[in-house]
Write a protein that holds these residues in place. Structure first.
Motif, PDB file in Angstrom:
ATOM      1  N   GLU A 187       0.832  -1.205   0.000  1.00 21.02           N
ATOM      2  CA  GLU A 187       0.000   0.000   0.000  1.00 21.02           C
ATOM      3  C   GLU A 187       0.869   1.259   0.000  1.00 21.02           C
ATOM      4  OE1 GLU A 187      -3.204   0.236  -0.163  1.00 21.02           O
ATOM      5  OE2 GLU A 187      -3.889  -1.824   0.176  1.00 21.02           O
ATOM      6  N   ILE A 188       1.935   1.210   0.772  1.00 20.75           N
ATOM      7  CA  ILE A 188       2.824   2.373   0.864  1.00 20.75           C
ATOM      8  C   ILE A 188       3.496   2.637  -0.477  1.00 20.75           C
ATOM      9  CG2 ILE A 188       4.988   3.182   1.896  1.00 20.75           C
ATOM     10  CD1 ILE A 188       4.044   1.847   4.510  1.00 20.75           C
ATOM     11  N   ARG A 189       3.865   1.543  -1.202  1.00 14.05           N
ATOM     12  CA  ARG A 189       4.502   1.726  -2.504  1.00 14.05           C
ATOM     13  C   ARG A 189       3.557   2.417  -3.483  1.00 14.05           C
ATOM     14  NH1 ARG A 189      10.001   1.418  -2.550  1.00 14.05           N
ATOM     15  NH2 ARG A 189      10.589  -0.016  -0.911  1.00 14.05           N
ATOM     16  N   SER A 190       2.279   2.052  -3.441  1.00 20.20           N
ATOM     17  CA  SER A 190       1.299   2.725  -4.290  1.00 20.20           C
ATOM     18  C   SER A 190       1.232   4.204  -3.952  1.00 20.20           C
ATOM     19  CB  SER A 190      -0.088   2.125  -4.036  1.00 20.20           C
ATOM     20  OG  SER A 190      -0.441   1.235  -5.014  1.00 20.20           O
ATOM     21  N   LEU A 191       1.213   4.464  -2.649  1.00 22.31           N
ATOM     22  CA  LEU A 191       1.166   5.840  -2.178  1.00 22.31           C
ATOM     23  C   LEU A 191       2.433   6.583  -2.588  1.00 22.31           C
ATOM     24  CD1 LEU A 191      -0.192   8.060  -0.517  1.00 22.31           C
ATOM     25  CD2 LEU A 191       0.771   7.009   1.539  1.00 22.31           C
ATOM     26  N   ALA A 224       5.060   6.422   4.797  1.00 19.09           N
ATOM     27  CA  ALA A 224       4.654   5.559   5.903  1.00 19.09           C
ATOM     28  C   ALA A 224       3.762   6.302   6.883  1.00 19.09           C
ATOM     29  CB  ALA A 224       5.889   5.000   6.617  1.00 19.09           C
ATOM     30  N   ARG A 225       4.119   7.561   7.183  1.00 19.90           N
ATOM     31  CA  ARG A 225       3.311   8.326   8.140  1.00 19.90           C
ATOM     32  C   ARG A 225       1.958   8.710   7.549  1.00 19.90           C
ATOM     33  NH1 ARG A 225       7.087  12.961  10.188  1.00 19.90           N
ATOM     34  NH2 ARG A 225       8.662  12.021   8.874  1.00 19.90           N
ATOM     35  N   ILE A 226       1.935   9.027   6.251  1.00 19.70           N
ATOM     36  CA  ILE A 226       0.660   9.361   5.599  1.00 19.70           C
ATOM     37  C   ILE A 226      -0.244   8.131   5.602  1.00 19.70           C
ATOM     38  CG2 ILE A 226      -0.415  10.006   3.413  1.00 19.70           C
ATOM     39  CD1 ILE A 226       2.091  11.693   2.829  1.00 19.70           C
ATOM     40  N   ILE A 260      -4.865   7.919  -0.832  1.00 21.51           N
ATOM     41  CA  ILE A 260      -4.753   8.652  -2.095  1.00 21.51           C
ATOM     42  C   ILE A 260      -6.023   9.450  -2.368  1.00 21.51           C
ATOM     43  CG2 ILE A 260      -4.543   8.396  -4.596  1.00 21.51           C
ATOM     44  CD1 ILE A 260      -2.638   6.063  -4.072  1.00 21.51           C
ATOM     45  N   ASP A 261      -7.198   8.842  -2.156  1.00 22.76           N
ATOM     46  CA  ASP A 261      -8.458   9.554  -2.385  1.00 22.76           C
ATOM     47  C   ASP A 261      -8.586  10.758  -1.455  1.00 22.76           C
ATOM     48  OD1 ASP A 261      -9.213   7.851  -4.392  1.00 22.76           O
ATOM     49  OD2 ASP A 261     -10.346   6.522  -3.055  1.00 22.76           O
ATOM     50  N   ASP A 283      -4.626  19.164   3.866  1.00 27.33           N
ATOM     51  CA  ASP A 283      -4.592  18.479   5.161  1.00 27.33           C
ATOM     52  C   ASP A 283      -3.200  17.960   5.494  1.00 27.33           C
ATOM     53  OD1 ASP A 283      -7.063  18.872   6.143  1.00 27.33           O
ATOM     54  OD2 ASP A 283      -7.857  16.885   5.690  1.00 27.33           O
ATOM     55  N   LEU A 284      -2.423  17.659   4.446  1.00 24.42           N
ATOM     56  CA  LEU A 284      -1.060  17.156   4.662  1.00 24.42           C
ATOM     57  C   LEU A 284      -0.256  18.090   5.550  1.00 24.42           C
ATOM     58  CD1 LEU A 284       0.282  15.822   1.246  1.00 24.42           C
ATOM     59  CD2 LEU A 284      -0.027  14.535   3.353  1.00 24.42           C
ATOM     60  N   ALA A 285      -0.387  19.396   5.314  1.00 33.46           N
ATOM     61  CA  ALA A 285       0.421  20.378   6.028  1.00 33.46           C
ATOM     62  C   ALA A 285       0.060  20.430   7.508  1.00 33.46           C
ATOM     63  CB  ALA A 285       0.243  21.756   5.396  1.00 33.46           C
ATOM     64  N   TYR A 286      -1.184  20.057   7.862  1.00 32.81           N
ATOM     65  CA  TYR A 286      -1.600  20.105   9.257  1.00 32.81           C
ATOM     66  C   TYR A 286      -1.349  18.780   9.973  1.00 32.81           C
ATOM     67  CZ  TYR A 286      -4.432  23.699   6.962  1.00 32.81           C
ATOM     68  OH  TYR A 286      -4.852  24.741   6.188  1.00 32.81           O
ATOM     69  N   VAL A 287      -1.557  17.683   9.224  1.00 36.89           N
ATOM     70  CA  VAL A 287      -1.606  16.371   9.865  1.00 36.89           C
ATOM     71  C   VAL A 287      -0.238  15.703   9.939  1.00 36.89           C
ATOM     72  CG1 VAL A 287      -2.608  14.057   9.711  1.00 36.89           C
ATOM     73  CG2 VAL A 287      -3.994  16.058   9.155  1.00 36.89           C
ATOM     74  N   ILE A 288       0.596  15.893   8.929  1.00 39.62           N
ATOM     75  CA  ILE A 288       1.860  15.172   8.851  1.00 39.62           C
ATOM     76  C   ILE A 288       3.005  16.105   9.216  1.00 39.62           C
ATOM     77  CG2 ILE A 288       3.371  13.753   7.433  1.00 39.62           C
ATOM     78  CD1 ILE A 288       0.572  12.577   7.908  1.00 39.62           C
ATOM     79  N   ARG A 289       3.650  15.802  10.326  1.00 35.45           N
ATOM     80  CA  ARG A 289       4.765  16.615  10.793  1.00 35.45           C
ATOM     81  C   ARG A 289       5.878  16.628   9.745  1.00 35.45           C
ATOM     82  NH1 ARG A 289       7.042  18.102  15.851  1.00 35.45           N
ATOM     83  NH2 ARG A 289       9.304  18.235  15.782  1.00 35.45           N
ATOM     84  N   GLY A 290       6.384  17.808   9.419  1.00 33.55           N
ATOM     85  CA  GLY A 290       7.506  17.924   8.492  1.00 33.55           C
ATOM     86  C   GLY A 290       7.105  18.314   7.081  1.00 33.55           C
TER      87      GLY A 290
END
Length: 750
Positions: free
Chosen positions: A168-172, A187-189, A198-199, A207-214
């Protein structure tokens, strides 16, 4: 989407086969990853060695490639460059991962720690059993692995789970690569969003900027624009405003004046009309995501708050008012006054008038603050308050923001103390279990190292206190403020709405310590001084003057590894802590950790993460709060066990073993050298403090003061007089936008 099987027609071409260039100056090739030389986990930029058929030896490739695994095949597009120091390199523009196709590559890939429970020995067994079809077996018929010695039902379940997650991570990762997002975050996403990652990213990439540190707003924004979001879309503008406020909160601010916020947001968006940004702020206010407020006392016409920060600060003021308004039983103070002389005699103490007054005042008021520098008797007063209130029949609880601070408080007071998160029963799923509906069962809560309290943690403490409870805060207001947003201790004191004792008298015994004397000199803006009449092991302060950063680096290594052990008998790996203002540069944490580890713990089995190697005996630092593991940002531990097969560690945090899987290793960093900010709440037998003018951006008086006060037995500055002078002159710590001081004054006066 899974990787192509090795025997598919679409599988990787012959190792190292050059393909038609994308453009005349670009090359494309497929190669096997042999090793990762350097990895920046936040950006995904790395340096790796790969084996390509038409290249002599190993080829160095550099660029943003995410997280590569030795043994895997990669299809690279890039441009060859001649580096003046490192020679010929391929600067990578794009990288697509494929499954390995050779025997050695498959074994390296399987044994890399990618699959839980499969190390080098098991990888070899699996390959011997299934040959080059082993990856196909993992993909299609994993139950066949049960025929391999050492694979039982439990291990098979772990292997299947790891393999599915990796697929799943490779697809992502492929999706992220397509949209120029560093794949190191995959991995964190995936852990955050699950199989619908992905959807979810397509529907709202911000949301990435708020949810995933870094992940910065810029990265999420680039993805959104590539996905077709308009440059002036409401979602983009509102996301930028919210992200700007979050960014400001990481600098300690609870709000921003609207003009500064609009300017910062416009800079992030690259020239969007400021009128539209103002419309976005108003839209967010209508949706209750931000709150707008005029702050006349601070001459701010419109302050913009994230709504939860606004509610938290108002709640702090209201709850402190409730505590202070609820009467304290007079009988308690009478019992304390009557019993204090006996307690002094029992402890062998003769309290000064200032100390005795502080003890009685703390027992008189419902909320009380004790602040003072080293040597002013905070520990003695704390011990006597705990003894006096305990003798008067009150049920006390003791806490501090960090584990090491809680341990020191427990040793000083003679009663158990916990971290505030543990006291309030925090869990990642349910938040604080001790809260408005489930109050703490105690008559008094004493919190040490109160300078570390940020607004959100402090309001959580107040929500858990019954109105009958007393609250005593102990801390040094001259130290660095909290890492999180707010300036709680300073605001409480400056409001003059909360009773307090400011300790100023330095006791004669403390004056024998040059550490204490120099900490107070620094706090007054005066340079520290050595005592030329004192020699080791009695001498507790040195200043080794050196201007050149490279020489400072060598002196730090020599001081930690040779001079201190020889003169003071201290263990350089356990007892000596390097505290430095910055992470980068010759005397930053990154360079010093690498060099100190090479000197102090150079050999033995290691778990590797990029350039970092963790070995048994290494000192490590927890970089962020992990509530599941009950370890927190700034906690210091030692690697107790290393499992190279599974790429896992067990870390000893104050006698408690905590296990870290390969995916968790980005939460740890070597800690032979740490930032001064990370040292708050801790004490060490000896500290070594490099000070160079390269650090001028961060050189502040309270930074040097905090570093000195971390030393228990020995403090050594290694650096230039100019750098120290810059720090001493800079007593204007960056203003933090908070309104608690005025809100409290208004609340108490109303």
């Amino acid at each position: 989407m899974s990787k192509p099987r090795p025997d598919d027609a679409s599988a990787a071409p012959e190792q190292g086969l050059l393909v038609t260039p994308e453009t005349p100056d670009q090359s494309r090739l497929v190669a096997e990853v042999r090793s990762v030389v350097f990895e920046n986990r936040e950006s995904g930029w790395l340096v790796a060695k790969v084996k390509a058929k038409d290249e002599p030896g190993l080829l160095t490739v550099v660029g943003t490639m995410g997280s590569l695994t030795p043994g895997e095949m990669v299809e690279l597009t890039g441009t060859y460059r001649e580096h003046p120091k490192f020679g010929r390199q391929l600067e990578v523009l794009s990288c697509i991962s494929r499954y390995p196709a050779t025997e050695s590559g498959i074994i390296r890939y399987l044994s890399s720690g990618l699959i839980k429970g499969v190390g080098p020995a098991m990888a070899l067994k699996l390959f011997e059993a299934f040959g080059k079809d082993v990856l196909d077996v993992l993909e299609r018929e994993p139950e066949k692995l049960l025929a391999v010695e050492g694979v039982g039902a439990r291990k098979l379940a772990g292997i299947k789970e790891s393999w599915q997650a990796q697929r799943e991570i490779r697809s992502l990762m492929l999706f992220l690569q397509t949209h120029n997002v560093p794949t190191t975050f995959a991995a964190r996403i995936f852990k955050t969003y699950g199989q619908g990652a992905i959807d979810k990213l397509k529907s709202n990439p911000y949301d990435l900027a708020y949810v995933i540190r870094g992940i910065a707003f810029k990265t999420a924004d680039a993805m959104a624009l590539k996905l077709g979001f308009a440059p002036d879309s409401n979602m983009r503008l509102e996301a930028a405003v919210v992200y700007a406020l979050f960014t400001l909160s990481e600098r300690g601010h609870l709000f921003s004046p609207d003009a500064e916020l609009i300017e910062l947001t416009a800079e992030m968006l690259g020239g969007v009309d400021t009128g539209k940004i103002e419309e976005a702020i108003l839209s967010l206010a209508e949706k209750k995501r931000v709150h707008l407020e005029e702050l006349a006392e601070q001459h701010i016409e419109r302050a913009v708050w994230l709504s939860h920060f606004y509610r938290a600060e108002r709640d702090i003021a209201a709850r402190l008012r409730t505590l202070l308004d609820h009467p304290a039983p007079a009988a308690t103070l009478k019992k304390v006054e009557a019993g204090l002389p006996a307690l002094e005699a029992q402890a062998g103490l003769d309290l000064s008038a200032e100390q005795r007054q502080a003890v009685l005042a703390a027992c008189r008021h419902k909320v009380f603050i004790i602040t003072g520098g080293p040597g002013t008797g905070k520990t003695t007063i704390t011990r006597m308050i705990v003894a006096a209130l305990g003798e008067a029949g009150l049920k006390l609880k003791l806490a501090a923001p960090t584990g090491r601070a809680a341990k020191r408080l427990s040793e000083a007071a003679g009663l158990p103390a916990a971290t505030l998160h543990r006291l309030l029963g925090y869990s990642a799923e349910g938040g604080f279990q001790q809260n408005e509906e489930n109050k703490l069962k105690c008559d008094c809560l004493l919190v040490d190292e109160a300078s570390m309290l940020d607004a959100m943690l402090f309001v959580s403490v107040l929500r858990a206190l019954p109105p009958t409870c007393r609250l005593i805060l102990v801390g040094d207001v001259n130290q660095l403020p909290s890492v999180g947003p707010g300036n709680v201790l300073s605001d409480l004191l400056n409001s003059e709405a909360v009773p307090s004792a400011r300790l100023t008298h330095i006791f004669r015994q403390a004056l024998k310590s040059a550490i204490v004397v120099n900490a107070h000199r620094v706090n007054r803006g005066e340079p520290p001084e050595e005592d030329p009449a004192t020699c080791p092991p009695e001498k507790d302060f040195w200043w080794i003057v050196q201007d050149e950063p490279a020489k400072v680096q060598q002196l730090v290594l020599q001081t930690v590894c040779e001079r201190i052990p020889a003169a003071y008998g201290l263990d350089p790996a356990r007892d000596v802590q390097v505290l430095t203002p910055m992470h980068k540069g010759e005397v930053g944490t990154q360079a010093l950790n690498e060099l100190l580890q090479a000197r102090l713990n150079p050999a033995g089995p290691a778990v590797t993460r990029g350039r970092v190697r963790f070995r048994a005996g290494d000192r490590v630092l927890q970089l962020r709060n992990n509530y599941d593991k009950d370890v927190f940002n700034g906690d210091l531990g030692w690697v107790a066990e290393v499992d190279t097969d599974c790429q896992e560690l067990a870390v000893d945090f104050d006698g408690r073993l905590v296990h870290f899987e390969a995916a968790d290793l980005d939460e740890l960093a070597p800690a032979y050298a740490i930032s001064i900010h990370k040292s708050q709440g801790s004490e060490y037998p000896a500290v070594v403090i490099p000070m160079v003018t390269q650090h001028y951006v961060l050189l502040q008086r309270n930074l040097l003061y905090t570093a000195l006060t971390r030393a228990r037995r020995l403090a050594i500055i290694v650096g230039s007089r100019k750098a120290v002078a810059i720090a001493l002159r800079n007593n204007r710590a960056e203003r933090r936008y908070t309104n608690l001081r005025w809100r409290l004054a208004e609340s108490m006066g109303g």
